[in-house]
Design a protein around this motif. Structure first.
Motif, mmCIF file in Angstrom:
data_model
loop_
_atom_site.group_PDB
_atom_site.id
_atom_site.type_symbol
_atom_site.label_atom_id
_atom_site.label_comp_id
_atom_site.label_asym_id
_atom_site.label_seq_id
_atom_site.Cartn_x
_atom_site.Cartn_y
_atom_site.Cartn_z
ATOM 1 N N VAL A 60 0.841 -1.199 0.000
ATOM 2 C CA VAL A 60 0.000 0.000 0.000
ATOM 3 C C VAL A 60 0.877 1.252 0.000
ATOM 4 N N GLY A 61 0.556 2.208 -0.873
ATOM 5 C CA GLY A 61 1.325 3.449 -0.948
ATOM 6 C C GLY A 61 2.677 3.215 -1.623
ATOM 7 N N GLY A 62 3.480 4.275 -1.712
ATOM 8 C CA GLY A 62 4.745 4.231 -2.451
ATOM 9 C C GLY A 62 5.692 3.150 -1.943
ATOM 10 N N ASN A 65 4.272 -0.396 -2.478
ATOM 11 C CA ASN A 65 4.307 -0.773 -3.904
ATOM 12 C C ASN A 65 5.725 -1.155 -4.310
ATOM 13 N N ASN A 66 6.712 -0.404 -3.809
ATOM 14 C CA ASN A 66 8.111 -0.723 -4.126
ATOM 15 C C ASN A 66 8.487 -2.109 -3.616
ATOM 16 N N THR A 67 8.098 -2.394 -2.387
ATOM 17 C CA THR A 67 8.458 -3.682 -1.790
ATOM 18 C C THR A 67 7.854 -4.819 -2.610
ATOM 19 N N GLY A 113 -0.725 13.526 -0.199
ATOM 20 C CA GLY A 113 -0.071 14.692 0.395
ATOM 21 C C GLY A 113 0.234 14.476 1.865
ATOM 22 N N ASN A 114 0.705 13.280 2.203
ATOM 23 C CA ASN A 114 1.099 12.972 3.583
ATOM 24 C C ASN A 114 -0.043 13.069 4.588
ATOM 25 N N ASP A 115 -1.260 12.930 4.124
ATOM 26 C CA ASP A 115 -2.387 13.072 5.043
ATOM 27 C C ASP A 115 -3.125 11.732 5.180
ATOM 28 N N PHE A 143 3.713 -1.807 4.040
ATOM 29 C CA PHE A 143 3.763 -0.386 3.666
ATOM 30 C C PHE A 143 4.722 0.342 4.600
ATOM 31 N N GLY A 144 4.991 1.592 4.247
ATOM 32 C CA GLY A 144 5.845 2.416 5.110
ATOM 33 C C GLY A 144 4.959 3.333 5.934
ATOM 34 N N LEU A 145 5.059 3.237 7.265
ATOM 35 C CA LEU A 145 4.283 4.136 8.123
ATOM 36 C C LEU A 145 4.833 5.554 7.982
ATOM 37 N N GLY A 146 3.969 6.544 8.101
ATOM 38 C CA GLY A 146 4.447 7.927 8.155
ATOM 39 C C GLY A 146 3.969 8.804 7.012
ATOM 40 N N GLY A 147 3.577 8.208 5.885
ATOM 41 C CA GLY A 147 3.020 9.006 4.781
ATOM 42 C C GLY A 147 1.505 9.083 4.943
ATOM 43 N N GLY A 148 0.802 9.308 3.836
ATOM 44 C CA GLY A 148 -0.646 9.433 3.924
ATOM 45 C C GLY A 148 -1.378 8.187 3.433
ATOM 46 N N THR A 149 -0.975 7.684 2.262
ATOM 47 C CA THR A 149 -1.742 6.587 1.661
ATOM 48 C C THR A 149 -1.603 5.291 2.453
ATOM 49 N N CYS A 172 5.184 -3.387 8.590
ATOM 50 C CA CYS A 172 5.368 -2.010 8.126
ATOM 51 C C CYS A 172 6.677 -1.458 8.652
ATOM 52 N N SER A 173 7.240 -0.508 7.912
ATOM 53 C CA SER A 173 8.452 0.125 8.411
ATOM 54 C C SER A 173 8.055 1.353 9.225
ATOM 55 N N VAL A 174 8.876 1.671 10.230
ATOM 56 C CA VAL A 174 8.660 2.873 11.039
ATOM 57 C C VAL A 174 9.678 3.901 10.548
ATOM 58 N N GLU A 182 6.676 14.890 13.063
ATOM 59 C CA GLU A 182 5.316 14.819 12.508
ATOM 60 C C GLU A 182 5.061 13.445 11.899
ATOM 61 N N ARG A 183 6.072 12.963 11.200
ATOM 62 C CA ARG A 183 5.971 11.643 10.567
ATOM 63 C C ARG A 183 5.800 10.546 11.634
ATOM 64 N N SER A 184 6.555 10.698 12.735
ATOM 65 C CA SER A 184 6.450 9.732 13.832
ATOM 66 C C SER A 184 5.044 9.728 14.410
ATOM 67 N N MET A 225 15.510 -2.067 3.935
ATOM 68 C CA MET A 225 14.236 -2.378 4.597
ATOM 69 C C MET A 225 13.335 -3.185 3.660
ATOM 70 N N ASP A 226 13.315 -2.830 2.381
ATOM 71 C CA ASP A 226 12.534 -3.614 1.412
ATOM 72 C C ASP A 226 12.961 -5.079 1.472
ATOM 73 N N GLU A 227 14.275 -5.297 1.505
ATOM 74 C CA GLU A 227 14.807 -6.669 1.557
ATOM 75 C C GLU A 227 14.338 -7.397 2.819
HETATM 76 N N1 LIG Z 1 11.101 0.355 2.627
HETATM 77 C C1 LIG Z 1 10.859 1.506 1.991
HETATM 78 N N2 LIG Z 1 10.396 2.518 2.704
HETATM 79 C C2 LIG Z 1 10.143 3.694 2.071
HETATM 80 C C3 LIG Z 1 10.344 3.867 0.691
HETATM 81 N N3 LIG Z 1 9.981 5.131 0.355
HETATM 82 C C4 LIG Z 1 9.558 5.708 1.497
HETATM 83 N N4 LIG Z 1 9.645 4.857 2.546
HETATM 84 C C5 LIG Z 1 9.212 5.022 3.948
HETATM 85 O O1 LIG Z 1 7.796 4.947 3.933
HETATM 86 C C6 LIG Z 1 7.203 6.095 4.544
HETATM 87 C C7 LIG Z 1 5.944 6.454 3.779
HETATM 88 O O2 LIG Z 1 6.279 6.915 2.480
HETATM 89 P P1 LIG Z 1 5.431 6.563 1.188
HETATM 90 O O3 LIG Z 1 5.189 5.111 1.114
HETATM 91 O O4 LIG Z 1 6.118 7.185 0.033
HETATM 92 O O5 LIG Z 1 4.080 7.301 1.488
HETATM 93 P P2 LIG Z 1 2.629 6.921 0.940
HETATM 94 O O6 LIG Z 1 2.044 5.858 1.793
HETATM 95 O O7 LIG Z 1 2.705 6.664 -0.525
HETATM 96 O O8 LIG Z 1 1.799 8.230 1.262
HETATM 97 P P3 LIG Z 1 1.584 9.582 0.368
HETATM 98 O O9 LIG Z 1 2.592 9.569 -0.729
HETATM 99 O O10 LIG Z 1 1.772 10.652 1.381
HETATM 100 O O11 LIG Z 1 0.184 9.503 -0.105
HETATM 101 C C8 LIG Z 1 8.313 7.132 4.515
HETATM 102 O O12 LIG Z 1 8.189 7.983 5.621
HETATM 103 C C9 LIG Z 1 9.570 6.336 4.599
HETATM 104 O O13 LIG Z 1 9.922 6.057 5.946
HETATM 105 C C10 LIG Z 1 10.855 2.739 -0.053
HETATM 106 O O14 LIG Z 1 11.078 2.774 -1.260
HETATM 107 N N5 LIG Z 1 11.079 1.580 0.659
#
Ligand SMILES: Nc1nc2c(ncn2[C@@H]2O[C@H](COP(=O)(O)OP(=O)(O)OP(=O)(O)O)[C@@H](O)[C@H]2O)c(=O)[nH]1
Ligand SMILES: [Mg+2]
Length: 380
Positions: A60-62, A65-67, A113-115, A143-149, A172-174, A182-184, A225-227
């Motif tokens: 979920v989120g960026g 999705n990368n992981t 937008g981080n919400d 997913f990575g905690l701290g963003g919005g999605t 999830c990653s912290v 704010e992210r925390s 962290m992805d690994e």
């Molecule tokens: N493991 C890993 N963590 C990441 C990566 N990119 C960002 N993060 C972590 O994941 C957290 C959330 O970032 P994103 O996943 O980009 O955020 P999102 O859930 O897409 O939320 P928005 O883009 O705000 O809608 C960040 O604060 C970082 O700690 C990545 O490629 N791999």
């Protein structure tokens, strides 16, 4: 040792479609064997297809999705991957069997937008579509905690998966402390929601990666962290799907993954040893006391240890590993072990510990509304 009987109907009942198919097959068996009390191979072959345990890995989120994009080598009959995002660009360039763009109305194909409240609203906007695709026995959410999605949508996805009777395992990653308070705070709020709907919940703090390399650049940290996330999920899926030499079945794994009590817990650690006595003991302990998680191993109530190696893997080495781990967890905890052959490991022995009971210090902070623990960088 845990000797509870494995009830097939429990698994079959966990998926409605499977249940009706199972009945169909049972009926067919009655019709074709009306004069016999025996089950024929056709019936058993059909049954085997039905009782396959289906896993779904969701990013979920960026970050999520990368992981997931880097996890492609699964047997697609047993494991599906699904990426979910509000961000059409990120989702398009990601790699997964299935994709769902959420919140087209509220986000117009952009990020949140981080919400997290927007992330949540986006998931709610598509809740019916999500519910339809959340059809598996075990749902892994990463997913990575701290963003919005990820932070806002993952709890909704976990909730819907639970409604569909899945066992929900969240990794999830912290965020690094350097990403700001704010992210925390957002991360803590996200955990507070996610813990309501997860059976196993394993937050892995990015900060703890700095213990291995204090000068780690942030992007390299994300990659590592992805690994970590990929290996953890893969090892559990291997445990679910593969019959080992000495077998652990899905019922055993499910008991360790399922929530007991009010809050989700979880422990996982994977190490490799070259097999020399002192190193075996050290790596067995390290698998249990995973320094990335710092679990309170005195709280373990169920544990599975899986040991893999090549055909030279000896019983005495397995015994050393099991007795070491058993000495580190409470006496009344149940411990099951499995071994499997993996010729690609060469002379290495891989040890995985999967446990239930320890609640992450980060989940505890979310429960009590306190600050996240400060990482003790450099203590390794
Ligand atoms: N493991 C890993 N963590 C990441 C990566 N990119 C960002 N993060 C972590 O994941 C957290 C959330 O970032 P994103 O996943 O980009 O955020 P999102 O859930 O897409 O939320 P928005 O883009 O705000 O809608 C960040 O604060 C970082 O700690 C990545 O490629 N791999
Ligand atoms: Mg994003």
């Amino acid at each position: 040792m845990d000797n509870e009987e494995f009830d097939l109907s429990e698994i079959v009942n966990s998926r409605v479609s499977v249940r009706s198919r199972f009945k169909e097959i049972a009926q067919h068996n009655i019709n074709s064997n009306s004069s016999s009390n025996l089950d024929n191979d056709t019936y058993l072959a059909d049954l085997l297809k039905v009782i396959k345990i289906k896993s779904l890995i969701i990013g979920v989120g960026g970050a999520g999705n990368n992981t997931v994009s880097r996890m492609q080598d699964f047997d697609s009959e047993l494991v599906e991957t699904l990426n979910i995002n509000t961000d059409a660009h990120d989702l398009y360039y990601s790699n997964s069997n299935q994709k769902v763009l959420i919140g087209k109305e509220i986000c117009s194909g952009l990020g949140s937008g981080n919400d997290p409240s927007i992330g949540t609203a986006a998931a709610e906007e598509d809740v019916d579509r999500l519910s339809q695709v959340l059809n598996a026995d075990v749902v892994f959410i990463t997913f990575g905690l701290g963003g919005g999605t990820g932070t806002g949508a993952a709890p909704v996805i976990a909730r819907e998966a639970k409604k569909n009777k899945a066992t929900v395992v969240s990794f999830c990653s912290v965020p690094f402390s350097s990403e700001g308070t704010e992210r925390s705070l957002r991360a803590r709020k996200g955990l507070e929601e996610l813990m309501k709907y997860s059976d196993t919940l394993i937050p892995i703090p990015n900060n703890n990666l700095l213990r291995f390399n204090q000068k780690l650049p942030i992007l390299a940290g994300f990659k590592i962290m992805d690994e970590v996330l990929i290996r953890s999920i893969k090892e559990i899926i291997n445990l679910i799907n593969n019959c080992g030499l000495i077998n652990i079945d899905y019922a055993d794994v499910r008991k360790v993954l399922e929530k007991k009590g009010a809050y989700p817990s979880g422990l996982i650690g994977i190490t490799e040893s070259l097999g020399e006595e002192a190193d075996l003991i050290k790596k067995a302990k390290l698998a249990l006391h995973n320094p990335l998680l710092e679990p309170d191993t005195k709280k373990v109530d169920k544990c599975i240890v899986s040991v893999s190696g090549d055909h030279q893997l000896s019983l005495s080495k397995i015994d050393r590993i099991i007795s070491t781990i058993s000495g580190e967890i409470p006496e009344d905890a149940s411990l099951k072990f499995g071994t499997s052959l993996n010729p690609t490991l060469g002379s290495k022995i891989r040890i995985m510990a999967l446990g239930r009971g320890p609640i992450s210090p980060y989940v505890q902070a979310a429960i009590h509304g306190t600050e996240f623990p400060h990482s003790n960088i450099g203590s390794l």
